[in-house]
Design a protein around this motif. Structure first.
Motif, PDB file in Angstrom:
ATOM      1  N   LYS A  81       7.099  -4.103   5.485  1.00 12.47           N
ATOM      2  CA  LYS A  81       6.489  -4.757   6.645  1.00 12.47           C
ATOM      3  C   LYS A  81       5.013  -5.042   6.355  1.00 12.47           C
ATOM      4  N   ASN A  82       4.488  -6.085   6.976  1.00  8.22           N
ATOM      5  CA  ASN A  82       3.122  -6.524   6.707  1.00  8.22           C
ATOM      6  C   ASN A  82       2.073  -5.462   7.026  1.00  8.22           C
ATOM      7  N   ALA A  83       2.364  -4.559   7.924  1.00  9.45           N
ATOM      8  CA  ALA A  83       1.403  -3.500   8.256  1.00  9.45           C
ATOM      9  C   ALA A  83       1.151  -2.576   7.069  1.00  9.45           C
ATOM     10  N   ASP A  84       2.062  -2.571   6.102  1.00  8.18           N
ATOM     11  CA  ASP A  84       1.941  -1.693   4.937  1.00  8.18           C
ATOM     12  C   ASP A  84       1.465  -2.417   3.690  1.00  8.18           C
ATOM     13  N   ARG A  85       0.995  -3.652   3.836  1.00  2.98           N
ATOM     14  CA  ARG A  85       0.617  -4.388   2.634  1.00  2.98           C
ATOM     15  C   ARG A  85      -0.538  -5.339   2.862  1.00  2.98           C
ATOM     16  N   LEU A  86      -1.151  -5.751   1.772  1.00  9.79           N
ATOM     17  CA  LEU A  86      -2.258  -6.702   1.778  1.00  9.79           C
ATOM     18  C   LEU A  86      -1.732  -8.045   1.299  1.00  9.79           C
TER      19      LEU A  86
ATOM     20  N   LEU B 175       0.819  -1.207   0.000  1.00 14.76           N
ATOM     21  CA  LEU B 175       0.000   0.000   0.000  1.00 14.76           C
ATOM     22  C   LEU B 175       0.853   1.258   0.000  1.00 14.76           C
ATOM     23  N   ARG B 176       2.065   1.141   0.428  1.00 13.42           N
ATOM     24  CA  ARG B 176       2.974   2.275   0.487  1.00 13.42           C
ATOM     25  C   ARG B 176       3.566   2.601  -0.885  1.00 13.42           C
ATOM     26  N   HIS B 177       3.948   1.560  -1.616  1.00 12.42           N
ATOM     27  CA  HIS B 177       4.613   1.746  -2.913  1.00 12.42           C
ATOM     28  C   HIS B 177       3.705   1.449  -4.108  1.00 12.42           C
ATOM     29  N   HIS B 178       2.501   0.957  -3.825  1.00 12.72           N
ATOM     30  CA  HIS B 178       1.514   0.651  -4.871  1.00 12.72           C
ATOM     31  C   HIS B 178       2.071  -0.319  -5.908  1.00 12.72           C
ATOM     32  N   ARG B 179       2.625  -1.420  -5.383  1.00 10.40           N
ATOM     33  CA  ARG B 179       3.158  -2.453  -6.274  1.00 10.40           C
ATOM     34  C   ARG B 179       3.126  -3.805  -5.582  1.00 10.40           C
ATOM     35  N   VAL B 180       3.262  -4.834  -6.377  1.00 10.10           N
ATOM     36  CA  VAL B 180       3.294  -6.206  -5.877  1.00 10.10           C
ATOM     37  C   VAL B 180       4.706  -6.523  -5.409  1.00 10.10           C
ATOM     38  N   GLU B 181       4.777  -7.224  -4.270  1.00 10.17           N
ATOM     39  CA  GLU B 181       6.074  -7.587  -3.703  1.00 10.17           C
ATOM     40  C   GLU B 181       6.092  -9.071  -3.341  1.00 10.17           C
ATOM     41  N   PRO B 182       7.292  -9.659  -3.359  1.00 13.13           N
ATOM     42  CA  PRO B 182       7.426 -11.024  -2.856  1.00 13.13           C
ATOM     43  C   PRO B 182       7.494 -10.999  -1.332  1.00 13.13           C
ATOM     44  N   ARG B 183       7.733 -12.130  -0.729  1.00 15.11           N
ATOM     45  CA  ARG B 183       7.808 -12.235   0.734  1.00 15.11           C
ATOM     46  C   ARG B 183       8.775 -11.197   1.315  1.00 15.11           C
TER      47      ARG B 183
END
Length: 67
Positions: A24-29, A12-20
């Motif tokens: 940090k998990n607080a910033d992503r879905l 949600l911070r960088h508006h992109r898909v990331e691997p593991r």
């Protein structure tokens, strides 16, 4: 022997898909089972929010007579 499946997150911070190994998990879905699922994370969130907003069993704005 178990095979580790790749997992993907939508940041949600960088508006992109990331691997593991990402933010940090607080910033992503996620995690999501595929990169494509992670790419569609915000659309899925919007779809679920719309459904919940219009569900009379969960809509606190409705009067008892409207349920």
């Amino acid at each position: 022997m178990s095979v580790e499946r790749p997992e993907w997150w939508y940041c949600l911070r960088h508006h992109r898909v990331e691997p593991r190994e990402g933010c940090k998990n607080a910033d992503r879905l996620g995690p999501y089972p595929s990169r494509e699922d992670a790419e569609n994370a915000l659309a899925k969130v919007a779809e679920r929010n719309e459904a919940w907003d219009n569900d009379p069993l969960w809509n606190d704005d409705l009067d008892e007579d409207d349920r």
